[in-house]
Design a protein around this motif. Sequence first.
Motif, mmCIF file in Angstrom:
data_model
loop_
_atom_site.group_PDB
_atom_site.id
_atom_site.type_symbol
_atom_site.label_atom_id
_atom_site.label_comp_id
_atom_site.label_asym_id
_atom_site.label_seq_id
_atom_site.Cartn_x
_atom_site.Cartn_y
_atom_site.Cartn_z
ATOM 1 N N VAL A 194 57.329 -15.824 0.722
ATOM 2 C CA VAL A 194 56.555 -17.057 0.767
ATOM 3 C C VAL A 194 57.208 -18.017 1.740
ATOM 4 O O VAL A 194 58.439 -18.045 1.864
ATOM 5 N N GLU A 226 57.620 -29.009 0.920
ATOM 6 C CA GLU A 226 57.440 -28.080 -0.204
ATOM 7 C C GLU A 226 58.793 -27.657 -0.781
ATOM 8 O O GLU A 226 58.934 -27.528 -2.006
ATOM 9 N N GLU A 258 49.459 -28.583 -2.668
ATOM 10 C CA GLU A 258 48.053 -28.178 -2.641
ATOM 11 C C GLU A 258 47.497 -28.494 -1.260
ATOM 12 O O GLU A 258 47.786 -29.563 -0.713
ATOM 13 N N ASN A 259 46.755 -27.549 -0.673
ATOM 14 C CA ASN A 259 46.241 -27.831 0.678
ATOM 15 C C ASN A 259 44.796 -28.320 0.596
ATOM 16 O O ASN A 259 44.211 -28.422 -0.493
ATOM 17 N N TRP A 278 43.854 -24.556 -2.211
ATOM 18 C CA TRP A 278 44.861 -23.540 -2.509
ATOM 19 C C TRP A 278 46.167 -24.240 -2.907
ATOM 20 O O TRP A 278 46.524 -25.261 -2.306
ATOM 21 N N THR A 279 46.853 -23.697 -3.893
ATOM 22 C CA THR A 279 48.107 -24.306 -4.350
ATOM 23 C C THR A 279 49.258 -23.317 -4.170
ATOM 24 O O THR A 279 49.069 -22.100 -4.267
ATOM 25 N N LYS A 280 50.419 -23.864 -3.892
ATOM 26 C CA LYS A 280 51.643 -23.063 -3.896
ATOM 27 C C LYS A 280 52.327 -23.410 -5.225
ATOM 28 O O LYS A 280 52.560 -24.586 -5.508
ATOM 29 N N ARG A 287 54.218 -18.437 -5.286
ATOM 30 C CA ARG A 287 53.110 -17.797 -4.545
ATOM 31 C C ARG A 287 51.980 -18.799 -4.369
ATOM 32 O O ARG A 287 51.904 -19.802 -5.068
ATOM 33 N N ASP A 288 51.133 -18.464 -3.381
ATOM 34 C CA ASP A 288 49.937 -19.274 -3.141
ATOM 35 C C ASP A 288 48.792 -18.748 -4.002
ATOM 36 O O ASP A 288 48.641 -17.531 -4.171
ATOM 37 N N TRP A 289 47.952 -19.684 -4.475
ATOM 38 C CA TRP A 289 46.824 -19.328 -5.336
ATOM 39 C C TRP A 289 45.560 -20.055 -4.878
ATOM 40 O O TRP A 289 45.619 -21.227 -4.495
ATOM 41 N N GLY A 330 53.717 -13.496 -2.231
ATOM 42 C CA GLY A 330 54.730 -14.355 -2.838
ATOM 43 C C GLY A 330 55.993 -13.575 -3.097
ATOM 44 O O GLY A 330 56.178 -12.462 -2.594
#
Lengths: 73, 73
Positions: free
Chosen positions: A54, A60, B17-18, B22-24, B41-43, B53
């Motif tokens: 990642v 972050e 969050e972008n 999507w969230t890391k 990981r990104d979700w 991730g």
Amino acid sequence: MAGIKYNIVKEVGVVSENSSGWTKEINLISWNDRAPKYDIRDWAPGHEKMGKGVTLSADELRELKRILNEMDI
Amino acid sequence: MAGIKYNIVKEVGVVSENSSGWTKEINLISWNDRAPKYDIRDWAPGHEKMGKGVTLSADELRELKRILNEMDI
């Protein structure tokens, strides 16, 4: 991950190493000549191969650090 | 990552969050009914999809925390 261009700008730290020499590392990496990002990932000995991982911006990474410091680990 | 069985045992924290939602995240996840491991990981929104991730044991997470606390970030 053949064909991906990357440059390990700074080796920040080794989180762990397993019995076959693979390491889980945090590094500062430039992918495809883009601005470097922090990166947590598994690596084969000598960085010959890489596993999934990642990438994190500095913001972050600061937030991850804040979360980890609040955790009871 | 179709077909992978996972269970989010504990949602530890959202790192970012972008703009597309999507969230890391850092979570505690059991993969394929194995003992849960920490996971960064990104979700996709609603955890409908996951990105790449890295998984970490509790020891690895402590070491990552130690490294981050030594960094000037």
